[in-house]
Design a protein around this motif. Structure first.
Motif, mmCIF file in Angstrom:
data_model
loop_
_atom_site.group_PDB
_atom_site.id
_atom_site.type_symbol
_atom_site.label_atom_id
_atom_site.label_comp_id
_atom_site.label_asym_id
_atom_site.label_seq_id
_atom_site.Cartn_x
_atom_site.Cartn_y
_atom_site.Cartn_z
ATOM 1 N N GLY A 117 70.066 16.573 68.641
ATOM 2 C CA GLY A 117 68.847 16.163 68.060
ATOM 3 C C GLY A 117 67.616 15.970 69.204
ATOM 4 N N ASP A 118 66.808 15.382 69.273
ATOM 5 C CA ASP A 118 65.805 15.101 70.246
ATOM 6 C C ASP A 118 66.401 14.820 71.479
ATOM 7 N N ALA A 119 67.601 14.052 71.638
ATOM 8 C CA ALA A 119 68.374 13.813 72.909
ATOM 9 C C ALA A 119 68.513 14.997 73.569
ATOM 10 N N LEU A 166 75.843 2.784 66.549
ATOM 11 C CA LEU A 166 75.337 1.799 67.405
ATOM 12 C C LEU A 166 73.849 1.963 67.584
ATOM 13 N N GLU A 167 73.070 1.194 66.953
ATOM 14 C CA GLU A 167 71.471 1.599 66.823
ATOM 15 C C GLU A 167 70.813 0.120 67.383
ATOM 16 N N ARG A 168 69.868 0.268 68.391
ATOM 17 C CA ARG A 168 69.129 -0.595 69.042
ATOM 18 C C ARG A 168 68.412 -1.776 68.114
ATOM 19 N N ARG A 228 72.037 -2.353 72.149
ATOM 20 C CA ARG A 228 71.269 -1.468 72.708
ATOM 21 C C ARG A 228 72.233 -0.786 73.658
ATOM 22 N N PHE A 229 72.372 0.679 73.652
ATOM 23 C CA PHE A 229 73.272 1.309 74.622
ATOM 24 C C PHE A 229 72.560 0.828 76.003
ATOM 25 N N VAL A 230 73.423 0.596 77.208
ATOM 26 C CA VAL A 230 72.931 0.526 78.491
ATOM 27 C C VAL A 230 73.506 1.543 79.303
ATOM 28 N N GLY A 253 70.868 5.463 65.528
ATOM 29 C CA GLY A 253 70.982 5.467 64.117
ATOM 30 C C GLY A 253 69.434 5.955 63.458
ATOM 31 N N SER A 254 69.739 7.355 63.666
ATOM 32 C CA SER A 254 68.364 7.890 63.053
ATOM 33 C C SER A 254 68.937 9.409 62.239
ATOM 34 N N ALA A 255 68.110 10.344 61.944
ATOM 35 C CA ALA A 255 68.551 11.568 61.293
ATOM 36 C C ALA A 255 69.645 12.224 61.874
ATOM 37 N N SER A 256 69.573 12.452 63.141
ATOM 38 C CA SER A 256 70.809 13.369 63.816
ATOM 39 C C SER A 256 71.796 12.749 64.149
ATOM 40 N N GLY A 257 71.624 11.406 64.529
ATOM 41 C CA GLY A 257 72.937 10.457 64.489
ATOM 42 C C GLY A 257 73.576 10.273 63.382
ATOM 43 N N GLY A 286 59.028 21.295 65.096
ATOM 44 C CA GLY A 286 60.156 20.719 64.043
ATOM 45 C C GLY A 286 61.346 20.440 64.767
ATOM 46 N N GLY A 287 61.685 19.155 64.564
ATOM 47 C CA GLY A 287 62.993 18.708 64.988
ATOM 48 C C GLY A 287 63.898 18.149 64.151
ATOM 49 N N ILE A 288 63.720 18.078 62.674
ATOM 50 C CA ILE A 288 64.753 17.572 61.785
ATOM 51 C C ILE A 288 65.707 18.411 61.417
ATOM 52 N N VAL A 289 65.200 19.737 61.018
ATOM 53 C CA VAL A 289 66.332 20.653 60.695
ATOM 54 C C VAL A 289 67.226 20.941 61.858
ATOM 55 N N GLU A 293 59.432 12.350 53.529
ATOM 56 C CA GLU A 293 59.129 10.839 54.419
ATOM 57 C C GLU A 293 60.316 10.513 55.081
ATOM 58 N N ARG A 294 60.142 10.288 56.663
ATOM 59 C CA ARG A 294 61.123 10.139 57.575
ATOM 60 C C ARG A 294 62.208 9.017 57.225
ATOM 61 N N SER A 295 61.592 7.879 56.838
ATOM 62 C CA SER A 295 62.346 6.807 56.638
ATOM 63 C C SER A 295 63.424 6.828 55.501
ATOM 64 N N LEU A 305 56.598 14.392 57.529
ATOM 65 C CA LEU A 305 57.179 15.435 58.205
ATOM 66 C C LEU A 305 57.130 16.587 57.455
ATOM 67 N N ILE A 306 56.762 18.011 57.969
ATOM 68 C CA ILE A 306 57.245 19.160 57.260
ATOM 69 C C ILE A 306 58.370 19.909 57.503
ATOM 70 N N VAL A 307 59.119 20.377 56.833
ATOM 71 C CA VAL A 307 60.584 20.917 57.327
ATOM 72 C C VAL A 307 60.517 22.172 56.342
HETATM 73 C C1 LIG Z 1 54.333 11.963 64.704
HETATM 74 C C2 LIG Z 1 55.388 12.953 64.791
HETATM 75 C C3 LIG Z 1 55.618 13.920 63.651
HETATM 76 C C4 LIG Z 1 56.451 14.845 63.602
HETATM 77 N N1 LIG Z 1 56.530 15.824 62.964
HETATM 78 C C5 LIG Z 1 57.633 16.579 62.389
HETATM 79 C C6 LIG Z 1 57.651 17.457 61.494
HETATM 80 O O1 LIG Z 1 56.663 17.739 60.854
HETATM 81 N N2 LIG Z 1 58.746 18.160 61.081
HETATM 82 C C7 LIG Z 1 59.961 18.234 62.024
HETATM 83 O O2 LIG Z 1 60.934 18.876 61.745
HETATM 84 N N3 LIG Z 1 59.994 17.230 62.692
HETATM 85 C C8 LIG Z 1 58.643 16.580 63.435
HETATM 86 N N4 LIG Z 1 58.879 15.715 64.499
HETATM 87 C C9 LIG Z 1 59.807 15.747 65.049
HETATM 88 C C10 LIG Z 1 61.190 14.861 64.364
HETATM 89 O O3 LIG Z 1 60.669 13.796 64.067
HETATM 90 C C11 LIG Z 1 62.178 14.433 65.563
HETATM 91 O O4 LIG Z 1 62.685 15.779 66.112
HETATM 92 C C12 LIG Z 1 63.518 13.796 64.848
HETATM 93 O O5 LIG Z 1 63.114 12.670 64.128
HETATM 94 C C13 LIG Z 1 64.431 13.338 65.881
HETATM 95 O O6 LIG Z 1 65.487 12.713 65.382
HETATM 96 P P1 LIG Z 1 66.812 12.274 66.014
HETATM 97 O O7 LIG Z 1 67.712 11.530 65.234
HETATM 98 O O8 LIG Z 1 67.017 13.244 67.265
HETATM 99 O O9 LIG Z 1 65.974 11.258 67.064
HETATM 100 P P2 LIG Z 1 65.194 9.767 66.855
HETATM 101 O O10 LIG Z 1 64.658 9.601 65.343
HETATM 102 O O11 LIG Z 1 64.162 9.414 67.740
HETATM 103 O O12 LIG Z 1 66.046 8.645 66.746
HETATM 104 C C14 LIG Z 1 66.721 7.978 67.993
HETATM 105 C C15 LIG Z 1 67.381 6.807 67.523
HETATM 106 O O13 LIG Z 1 68.101 6.178 68.749
HETATM 107 C C16 LIG Z 1 67.951 4.866 68.655
HETATM 108 N N5 LIG Z 1 67.853 4.415 70.302
HETATM 109 C C17 LIG Z 1 67.196 4.840 71.216
HETATM 110 N N6 LIG Z 1 67.667 4.232 72.616
HETATM 111 C C18 LIG Z 1 68.806 3.556 72.309
HETATM 112 C C19 LIG Z 1 69.630 2.751 72.822
HETATM 113 N N7 LIG Z 1 69.282 2.473 74.353
HETATM 114 N N8 LIG Z 1 70.724 2.283 72.291
HETATM 115 C C20 LIG Z 1 70.927 2.356 70.870
HETATM 116 N N9 LIG Z 1 69.864 3.160 70.035
HETATM 117 C C21 LIG Z 1 68.774 3.610 70.765
HETATM 118 C C22 LIG Z 1 66.347 4.819 68.249
HETATM 119 O O14 LIG Z 1 66.161 3.338 68.134
HETATM 120 C C23 LIG Z 1 66.308 5.735 67.174
HETATM 121 O O15 LIG Z 1 66.998 5.106 65.985
HETATM 122 C C24 LIG Z 1 57.610 14.767 64.687
HETATM 123 C C25 LIG Z 1 57.872 13.769 65.323
HETATM 124 C C26 LIG Z 1 56.727 12.866 65.671
HETATM 125 C C27 LIG Z 1 56.719 11.769 66.836
#
Ligand SMILES: Cc1cc2nc3c(=O)[nH]c(=O)nc-3n(C[C@H](O)[C@H](O)[C@H](O)COP(=O)(O)OP(=O)(O)OC[C@H]3O[C@@H](n4cnc5c(N)ncnc54)[C@H](O)[C@@H]3O)c2cc1C
Length: 390
Positions: free
Chosen positions: A273-275, A39-41, A122-124, A18-22, A285-288, A98-100, A52-54
């Protein structure tokens, strides 16, 4: 995507993470009529704050939804290397978010479209259950095991994805990113980002990104975690910055496109997303790109077949890889020449497009300033590798 008449046949999807891409994937799927569980851990929605900058493309993708996360706008980049500077004005401002806050908005939106969100799960692992997928979860509070059945699982669980591991994707390389919260220097305006190329410290760069008139983040990407932090501390000491706090994590290094779908028995597993390593390797940059990945993955789930958004995202990420490879081996002299060569025509081409539109930027640089491209090609031909040295 509207709820079509055919929603009864839509799959049941479990989104892990449960984050940006999810959350964005969950919204798109729920809007298309899928039953969606997120499902978020973490025990509750309390994402780590990060500045973050986007690019302004976030506004196109999210509209009003992203507005509450925007804390500042950037209209100019200042580049520094070895006593030289160059300035690049931006026609369309980059956004500081602001990411949060962004994640809170996306979570509310997913819920309002009918996605069920649960925390402390937590996914296993996952396996085939004959017709779909059996998902094993662990309750954070009491370590109790839980099971869920779904037709499709989407791994949106970040750079060290357990979903990817469980479904057999190879582990992706990651690098450490560290940034310190600092005060904005008195000679700097809050609509400007500063970038320093210091190849002895990092093949990437240092950045100083203001989130307001007072506060900024100063950071870098390195190859080794402890060394990266040491470099940052040295850099701050030399330039008189005092750290007010630190933010950091490992981020994926895009070294090739990750196919986003795998079959496990009759079930379909996706990464987003990051996964899936959907991070621009030139600017990290990983948000957009994660939001674009979410559009592509939800299209593939709902409509089957190849998604246009994913094809276009792949082209973009590959171009950023090309740019990164070209400059990864730059020595100080190369950066000095690069900054010297930032003449008016190059600046225009850099400012006209946003940082997501690498292909058009490259094309314009090639036309206006072929020497820059030659310089970059030299890096490529010397066999630049962007992966951290073992
Ligand atoms: C310090 C920092 C600065 C950054 N600056 C920039 C920027 O300026 N601009 C930009 O575009 N990007 C930036 N990035 C990259 C960007 O933050 C990420 O690419 C983006 O947040 C990824 O989002 P996501 O939803 O894919 O993954 P995440 O935000 O990593 O979310 C993954 C989620 O999955 C949950 N999770 C993990 N494992 C499990 C499990 N087993 N079971 C259930 N839940 C689980 C985690 O708790 C989390 O909530 C930065 C990253 C960092 C670390």
């Amino acid at each position: 995507m509207n709820k079509g008449p055919n929603t009864k046949s839509r799959p049941h999807v479990a989104v892990i993470g449960g984050s940006a891409s999810g959350f964005f994937t969950a919204t798109l799927l729920a809007r298309a009529g899928c039953a969606v569980d997120v499902l978020e851990r973490a025990d509750q929605l309390d994402p780590t704050p990060r500045t973050l900058i986007v690019t302004s493309h976030m506004r196109t993708l999210l509209g009003q939804l992203g507005e509450s996360a925007i804390v500042n706008e950037i209209r100019k980049f200042e580049l520094f290397t070895d006593g030289r500077t160059a300035q690049v004005p931006l026609n369309r401002p980059d956004l500081i978010i602001e990411r949060s806050r962004l994640i809170h908005s996306l979570a509310e939106d997913a819920k309002s479209h009918g996605a069920k969100v649960s925390f402390g799960n937590r996914f296993v692992n996952l396996q085939s259950n004959g017709t779909g997928l059996r998902v094993h979860m662990e309750r954070a509070q009491n370590a109790g095991a839980e099971e869920l059945h779904a037709d499709v699982v989407v791994g949106a669980d970040g750079a060290l994805s357990s979903v990817a591991q469980s479904a057999g994707w190879p582990r992706q390389p990651t690098v450490p990113l560290v940034q310190a919260i600092v005060r904005v220097p008195s000679d700097m305006s809050a609509d400007t980002v500063r970038v320093w190329f210091v190849p002895d410290d990092t093949p990437y760069f240092y950045w100083l990104i203001p989130e307001s008139n007072d506060r900024a983040v100063l950071g870098l990407i390195g190859e080794d975690g402890q060394e990266t932090r040491r470099c940052l501390d040295r850099f701050m000491e030399k330039r008189g910055f005092t750290p007010l706090g630190y933010q950091g994590a490992r981020i994926p290094v895009y070294d090739r496109w990750t196919p986003v779908e795998r079959r496990v028995g009759a079930g379909r597993v996706f990464l987003v997303g990051d996964a899936a390593g959907q991070v621009k390797v030139s600017t990290v940059g990983g948000i957009v790109t994660g939001l674009r990945g979410a559009i592509g993955v939800s299209d593939s789930i709902v409509n089957g077949g190849e998604s246009r958004e994913l094809r276009s995202l792949r082209r973009e990420l590959d171009l950023h890889l090309f740019i990164r490879k070209t400059i990864h081996q730059f020595k100080q002299a190369d950066y000095s020449r690069l900054v010297d060569l930032m003449n008016d025509s190059t600046r225009r081409s850099l400012s006209q497009y946003n940082r997501d539109e690498a292909s058009r930027v490259l094309w314009n640089i090639a036309v206006s300033q072929p020497r820059l491209l030659l310089l970059a090609l030299r890096g490529l031909l010397s066999g630049a590798s962007i992966l951290p040295k073992k």
